[in-house]
Design an enzyme around this catalytic site. Structure first.
Site, mmCIF file in Angstrom:
data_model
loop_
_atom_site.group_PDB
_atom_site.id
_atom_site.type_symbol
_atom_site.label_atom_id
_atom_site.label_comp_id
_atom_site.label_asym_id
_atom_site.label_seq_id
_atom_site.Cartn_x
_atom_site.Cartn_y
_atom_site.Cartn_z
ATOM 1 N N HIS A 1 8.913 38.813 3.443
ATOM 2 C CA HIS A 1 10.052 38.418 2.617
ATOM 3 C C HIS A 1 11.302 38.289 3.480
ATOM 4 C CE1 HIS A 1 12.737 38.076 -0.779
ATOM 5 N NE2 HIS A 1 13.529 38.957 -0.191
ATOM 6 N N VAL B 1 -1.094 -8.763 -4.847
ATOM 7 C CA VAL B 1 -0.357 -9.523 -3.827
ATOM 8 C C VAL B 1 -1.006 -10.892 -3.667
ATOM 9 C CG1 VAL B 1 0.341 -9.564 -1.397
ATOM 10 C CG2 VAL B 1 0.338 -7.403 -2.652
ATOM 11 N N GLY C 1 -0.156 4.336 0.168
ATOM 12 C CA GLY C 1 -0.983 5.472 0.594
ATOM 13 C C GLY C 1 -0.201 6.299 1.593
ATOM 14 N N GLY D 1 0.834 -1.204 0.000
ATOM 15 C CA GLY D 1 0.000 0.000 0.000
ATOM 16 C C GLY D 1 0.863 1.246 0.000
#
Ligand code: FAD
Ligand code: NAI
Length: 476
Positions: free
Chosen positions: A455, A248, A193, A191
């Site tokens: 900035h 799988v 994710g 997985g």
């Protein structure tokens, strides 16, 4: 006589504990029942998020990122380190300390807010006159308490592969993945994710050879395609091996090794050995032992408690929030629902805006987004303009030495309303907050472009991406 409350919350994760605090703040006599125990058998409030989720994973991500920076990037700043080494027991115990600070913090918050806490398992016993009776069972005792309103916040648990149940020794869920005692030489994750990428990154940085096997053919399908492509490229460059479109098959678990058979995207049979296997294929709602049958509350086909938009269940005065109901499984979504339900119980008119729930993947670079992706806008047929700005052109990012990624704005092509903001890059998890505020106030990209940003700061990349929507960036 059993103790009677206005509100009983079952589950003390981010959904439940926040609901209990808000309820008490609003003058309701509130109890919270939570079953989680620490290694000493004491309470460990905070649920999955605090104990085996958000908090410990971020502690490991931070420590492992320091190790990666010291080993591979400090030299660019003229800092030479000789004899760098990893002290994994200290790294893991620091993580445990961070977890404990959070557990204890919630107990303190309960005292401060006068929430009555029960350490044990809560289950519906019966309906009673004017509410519900809830049984609280612990190893030491059993008692029944009653309340007019019940909030179910029992969360979720890891989904296992049927052919490889978790043993937390060789086949690990998120729980075991956070406490591997020695860096595995070869680590396989199933997985790719959120957990796969975060935990894969942690152990790769600490020295494991990491392979992630993903069932779907595309990488991070829910993420804006342009951002997902950039992420895929960067993760491969970092050394994560990611195989997409796999199926799988058998998993053989030996004493010290796990062998995973799978079919790759071309349909070829493959096998890979690992010292540890982490299965991160999603999570399922947790309702075991809640006694829902005693009050006639059913779960849907996904095992979630069915609720309406207001988190009300089909039973009067029974509410459910967080991972145990529909919607994204995120701590902040659970919290928002908890606050909203507590306010509804107190007669207020709360609202949760699902369109502005941000997502963050805490890899390096971080990935964060809110609102719609470009592919969603295309498929819905909505007219949009987009603007991107790369961190490569941002002064602060250059000074930090962290110039990967970009900020991307998507805005309505007629009204200029911001429809989605997608960031991959340094501090994306923090930068996304500005986009959430903007979308909550239905701002236009022009609004962000005209706001003064400090900035040098990474947030200037957000302003410049907003300017890019109108093709008038100033620094690129
Ligand atoms: P949970 O946090 O699951 O809490 C439920 C609580 O209820 C638990 O303490 C449980 O023991 C208790 N309970 C269950 N049944 C009973 C009962 N019958 N009686 C008494 N108590 C009971 N989300 C993010 O937003 N950001 C992240 O960075 C993030 N990282 C994650 C990392 C990992 C590894 C994992 C697994 C998850 C992560 N999540 C993250 C998801 C997040 O943890 C969940 O969305 C969140 O915890 C859900 O909150 P909840 O209150 O619904 O449930
Ligand atoms: P996920 O849903 O994010 O990813 C699961 C992945 O496994 C998907 O890509 C899916 O296609 C794949 N998959 C499913 N079955 C498979 C199979 N049989 N073989 C191969 N691949 C398969 O779930 P994950 O990573 O387990 O995390 C669970 C949830 O926890 C997340 O969805 C998120 O809600 C939450 N979470 C949030 C975090 C954050 O906010 N930073 C961090 C970690 C978890």
């Amino acid at each position: 006589m059993s103790q009677h409350f206005d509100v009983i919350v079952i589950g003390g994760g981010p959904g439940g504990y926040i609901a209990a605090i808000r309820s008490s703040q609003l003058g309701q006599k509130t109890a919270c029942i939570d079953a989680w125990s620490n290694d000493q058998g004491g309470p460990a409030l905070g649920g999955t998020c605090t104990n085996v989720g958000c908090i410990p994973s971020k502690a490991l991500l931070q420590s492992s990122e320091h190790f990666e920076q010291a080993g591979h990037h400090f030299a660019e700043h003229g800092i030479q380190i000789k004899g760098l080494s990893l002290d994994l027991p200290t790294l893991l115990s620091r993580k445990d300390q961070v977890v404990k600070q959070n557990n204890d913090g919630i107990q303190y918050l309960f005292k401060k807010n006068k929430v009555t806490f029960f350490h044990g398992k809560g289950s519906f016993d019966s309906k009673v006159e004017g509410g519900y009776a809830i049984k609280v069972s612990s190893e030491k005792s059993q008692e029944v308490i009653t309340a007019k309103h019940i909030i179910i916040a029992t969360g979720s648990k890891a989904r296992a592969l049927p052919q490889a149940p978790f043993d937390e020794e060789n086949v690990l869920s998120n729980d075991g993945a956070l406490k591997i005692k020695a860096v595995p030489k070869k680590l396989v994750l199933i997985g790719s994710g959120v957990i796969g990428l975060e935990m894969g990154s942690v152990w790769r940085r600490l020295g494991s050879e990491v392979t992630i096997l993903e069932g779907l053919p595309q990488f991070l399908g829910a993420v804006d395609e342009q951002i997902a492509k950039e992420a895929h490229k960067l993760f491969l460059k970092q050394g994560l091996k990611i195989e997409l479109g796999v199926k799988v098959g058998d998993v053989k678990v030996g004493a010290k090794k796990v062998s995973i058979n799978y079919t790759n995207a071309k349909g070829e049979a493959q096998s890979i050995d690992a010292d540890k296997l982490i299965v991160s294929i999603g999570r399922i709602p947790q309702t075991d032992g809640l006694g829902l049958e005693h009050v006639g509350l059913a779960v849907d086909e996904r095992g979630a408690i069915a609720v309406n938009d207001d988190c009300a269940t089909t039973l009067p005065n029974v509410w459910a929030i967080g991972d145990v109901v529909r919607g994204p499984m995120l701590a902040h979504k659970a919290e928002e629902e908890g606050v909203a339900v507590a306010e509804r119980i107190a007669g207020q008119h709360a609202h949760v805006n699902f369109n502005t729930v941000p997502w963050v993947i805490y890899t390096h670079p971080e990935i964060a987004w809110v609102g719609q992706t470009e592919q969603q806008l295309k498929s819905s047929g909505r007219g949009y303009k987009s603007g991107t700005f790369p961190f490569l052109a941002n002064g602060r990012a250059r000074a930090l030495g962290d110039t990967t990624g970009m900020v991307k704005f998507l805005a309505d092509d007629k009204t200029d309303e911001i429809l989605g903001v997608h960031i991959i890059g340094p501090s994306a998890s923090e930068l996304i907050a500005e986009a959430v505020v903007a979308m909550e106030f239905r701002a236009s990209s022009e609004d962000i472009a005209r706001i003064c940003h400090a900035h040098p700061s990474l947030s200037e990349a957000t302003k410049e991406a907003a300017l890019a929507v109108d093709k008038r960036t100033l620094n690129f």
